[in-house]
Design a protein around this motif. Structure first.
Motif, mmCIF file in Angstrom:
data_model
loop_
_atom_site.group_PDB
_atom_site.id
_atom_site.type_symbol
_atom_site.label_atom_id
_atom_site.label_comp_id
_atom_site.label_asym_id
_atom_site.label_seq_id
_atom_site.Cartn_x
_atom_site.Cartn_y
_atom_site.Cartn_z
ATOM 1 N N HIS A 126 0.846 -1.193 0.000
ATOM 2 C CA HIS A 126 0.000 0.000 0.000
ATOM 3 C C HIS A 126 0.883 1.244 0.000
ATOM 4 O O HIS A 126 1.894 1.283 0.715
ATOM 5 C CB HIS A 126 -0.908 -0.003 1.239
ATOM 6 C CG HIS A 126 -2.009 0.988 1.190
ATOM 7 N ND1 HIS A 126 -1.825 2.334 1.444
ATOM 8 C CD2 HIS A 126 -3.344 0.836 0.902
ATOM 9 C CE1 HIS A 126 -2.967 2.967 1.322
ATOM 10 N NE2 HIS A 126 -3.912 2.090 1.002
ATOM 11 N N PRO A 127 0.535 2.266 -0.774
ATOM 12 C CA PRO A 127 1.409 3.446 -0.869
ATOM 13 C C PRO A 127 1.649 4.154 0.460
ATOM 14 O O PRO A 127 2.765 4.642 0.711
ATOM 15 C CB PRO A 127 0.670 4.352 -1.874
ATOM 16 C CG PRO A 127 -0.737 3.835 -1.932
ATOM 17 C CD PRO A 127 -0.624 2.373 -1.669
ATOM 18 N N GLU A 128 0.635 4.223 1.325
ATOM 19 C CA GLU A 128 0.838 4.889 2.610
ATOM 20 C C GLU A 128 1.803 4.104 3.493
ATOM 21 O O GLU A 128 2.641 4.693 4.191
ATOM 22 C CB GLU A 128 -0.508 5.074 3.331
ATOM 23 C CG GLU A 128 -1.447 6.064 2.663
ATOM 24 C CD GLU A 128 -2.716 6.268 3.468
ATOM 25 O OE1 GLU A 128 -2.621 6.412 4.713
ATOM 26 O OE2 GLU A 128 -3.811 6.279 2.863
ATOM 27 N N VAL A 129 1.673 2.801 3.465
ATOM 28 C CA VAL A 129 2.593 1.961 4.243
ATOM 29 C C VAL A 129 3.994 2.056 3.655
ATOM 30 O O VAL A 129 4.992 2.110 4.387
ATOM 31 C CB VAL A 129 2.116 0.496 4.249
ATOM 32 C CG1 VAL A 129 3.090 -0.386 5.024
ATOM 33 C CG2 VAL A 129 0.716 0.399 4.844
ATOM 34 N N ASP A 130 4.077 2.089 2.331
ATOM 35 C CA ASP A 130 5.362 2.190 1.653
ATOM 36 C C ASP A 130 6.111 3.456 2.075
ATOM 37 O O ASP A 130 7.294 3.415 2.435
ATOM 38 C CB ASP A 130 5.128 2.178 0.143
ATOM 39 C CG ASP A 130 6.418 2.216 -0.643
ATOM 40 O OD1 ASP A 130 7.360 1.515 -0.246
ATOM 41 O OD2 ASP A 130 6.479 2.946 -1.643
ATOM 42 N N ASP A 131 5.407 4.577 2.053
ATOM 43 C CA ASP A 131 6.038 5.839 2.459
ATOM 44 C C ASP A 131 6.484 5.788 3.917
ATOM 45 O O ASP A 131 7.566 6.279 4.270
ATOM 46 C CB ASP A 131 5.060 7.005 2.257
ATOM 47 C CG ASP A 131 4.792 7.295 0.781
ATOM 48 O OD1 ASP A 131 5.599 6.865 -0.061
ATOM 49 O OD2 ASP A 131 3.765 7.936 0.491
ATOM 50 N N ALA A 132 5.648 5.197 4.761
ATOM 51 C CA ALA A 132 5.983 5.115 6.182
ATOM 52 C C ALA A 132 7.206 4.234 6.404
ATOM 53 O O ALA A 132 8.095 4.572 7.204
ATOM 54 C CB ALA A 132 4.788 4.580 6.972
ATOM 55 N N LEU A 133 7.272 3.104 5.709
ATOM 56 C CA LEU A 133 8.412 2.205 5.860
ATOM 57 C C LEU A 133 9.717 2.891 5.476
ATOM 58 O O LEU A 133 10.732 2.766 6.180
ATOM 59 C CB LEU A 133 8.215 0.950 4.997
ATOM 60 C CG LEU A 133 7.356 -0.171 5.562
ATOM 61 C CD1 LEU A 133 7.133 -1.246 4.504
ATOM 62 C CD2 LEU A 133 8.011 -0.778 6.792
#
Length: 410
Positions: free
Chosen positions: A398-405
């Motif tokens: 997921h893009p939001e999880v990707d950015d957070a990671l």
């Protein structure tokens, strides 16, 4: 080396000493489609035929009791019925048992495609291991998965030679991914084309992490998989092509529980993998239990109350130890000191949607994924991300999880 303590101690929050096995990935013939068919025949007899027989007998017994009581005619009619029905069910059972035996012998010769050779086969084997993995390990070990490192679907042993070939561009930063119940490492590729990659590939590009993906028998208990994870990570750390300076662990759903159980295992090593662990990220992990798993548990007990439906309850009772562990999660296991925890939850609907509040991501509710319940705050210092308008499996990429990671592991 210390001895292994009872696995129930993992639930108490106390560290568990683990004997690291000499080989955590024992060699065995790769299972094929014929082996899967043999298992299917065996369980068709045990679950479908047995459930139909028991249900039929229960309804017939109640019907005869109501209509004929103890009259001579009733006893004769009932006797004929029972004899005919028993013969039919025994015939079906013997036929399926014979088919299972024959198919097992054929499968042992290596005839037919290997399950691991196709995406569909990998999905089937992983799903079956999630459902009955503990029983497979005990009764059908050639079909049971062991915890392994996987590269392009291929198992890689954690020894220096194989790791050097499998990871030619290994760095000193290793991020390990653990999938959830019934999944395999390929599930991390969900929407990869649409997203332009996976969490692992983007962490490699952004900050030089080397992604390592594991395949796990999720039908085993969380405690047992935690011990296996510790063993594997220790071997990985000792055999990695370069000296490991930092480890991050990312788990989806049950994978997060396995990570936490592994962090509770202590071993006697001069340089443990725990010494370089810096981050734990859990995605939709039922830290305080999953409602669906708990509902299955209650359902099996309810169905057992009446003989006419008790057979269906016995089907639910066949669920694996891994599934049973999802009922409660790990509410008594504290976070590991000195490690940063990042918790991701998801829910259907918007941030304030009542649908999301009730159903969560369809499998795990927000409170469980973030370890919050009334006065309980399981991860008091954790970073928390909530993803709205997303289901449980959307968290795999997921893009939001990707950015957070990328930010968390910078």
């Amino acid at each position: 080396m210390a001895t292994t303590q009872p696995q129930t101690l993992v639930r108490t929050g106390d560290p568990v000493d683990a004997q690291i096995p000499d080989a955590i990935t024992p060699a065995h013939p790769e299972p094929g489609l014929v082996d899967a068919l043999a298992l299917g025949a065996l369980f068709a007899d045990e679950l479908i035929v047995a459930t139909a027989r028991d249900t039929h007998e229960a309804f017939a017994r109640r019907t005869f009791d109501l209509l004929t009581g103890t009259s001579p005619f009733g006893r004769v009619t009932r006797g004929i019925h029972d004899a005919v029905a028993g013969t039919v069910y025994r015939g079906l059972s013997l036929g399926l048992q014979g088919a299972a035996t024959g198919l097992s012998k054929v499968g042992a010769t290596g005839v037919g495609p290997r399950l691991d050779a196709s995406p569909q086969g990998r999905v089937l084997q992983s799903a079956v291991n999630g459902l009955i993995g503990e029983r497979l390990k005990e009764e059908h070990p050639h079909l049971a998965l062991t915890m392994t490192i996987r590269v392009d679907g291929r198992a890689v042993r954690p020894d220096p030679a194989e790791l050097e070939v499998a990871f030619p561009e290994a760095t000193d930063k290793v991020v390990v991914f653990l999938h959830g119940l019934g999944e395999h490492e390929g599930h991390w590729n969900t929407r990869a084309a649409e997203m332009g990659g996976t969490y692992g590939s983007r962490l490699a590009e952004s900050d030089g992490w080397t992604p390592v993906f594991l395949r796990v028998n999720t039908g085993l208990s969380v405690a047992e998989n935690g011990v296996a994870l510790t063993a594997l990570l220790q071997e990985l750390t000792e055999s990695w092509p370069v000296r490991v300076g930092r480890i991050a662990l990312v788990g989806h759903s049950m994978g997060g529980l396995i990570i936490r159980a592994g962090c509770a295992v202590t071993t006697e090593h001069e340089r443990s993998w725990r010494d370089v662990l810096t981050d734990v990220v859990t995605l939709g992990t039922p830290h305080l239990g999953a409602d669906l798993a708990l509902g299955v548990s209650h359902g099996s007990r309810f169905l057992a109350l009446l003989p006419e439906i008790a057979g269906f309850g016995r089907i639910l009772e066949h669920r694996s130890s891994g599934i049973r562990d999802l009922e409660r999660g790990l509410p008594d296991l504290p976070p590991m000191e000195g490690v940063r925890y990042r918790l991701v939850s998801a829910a259907l609907g918007s941030e304030r949607s009542p649908v999301g509040a009730v159903f969560g991501d369809l499998l795990v509710r927000r409170a469980s994924a973030t370890g919050l319940r009334r006065s309980l705050r399981l991860f008091p210092d954790a970073d928390v991300l909530h993803v709205a308008n997303a289901g449980h499996f959307a968290l795999l990429n997921h893009p939001e999880v990707d950015d957070a990671l990328v930010g968390w592991l910078a």
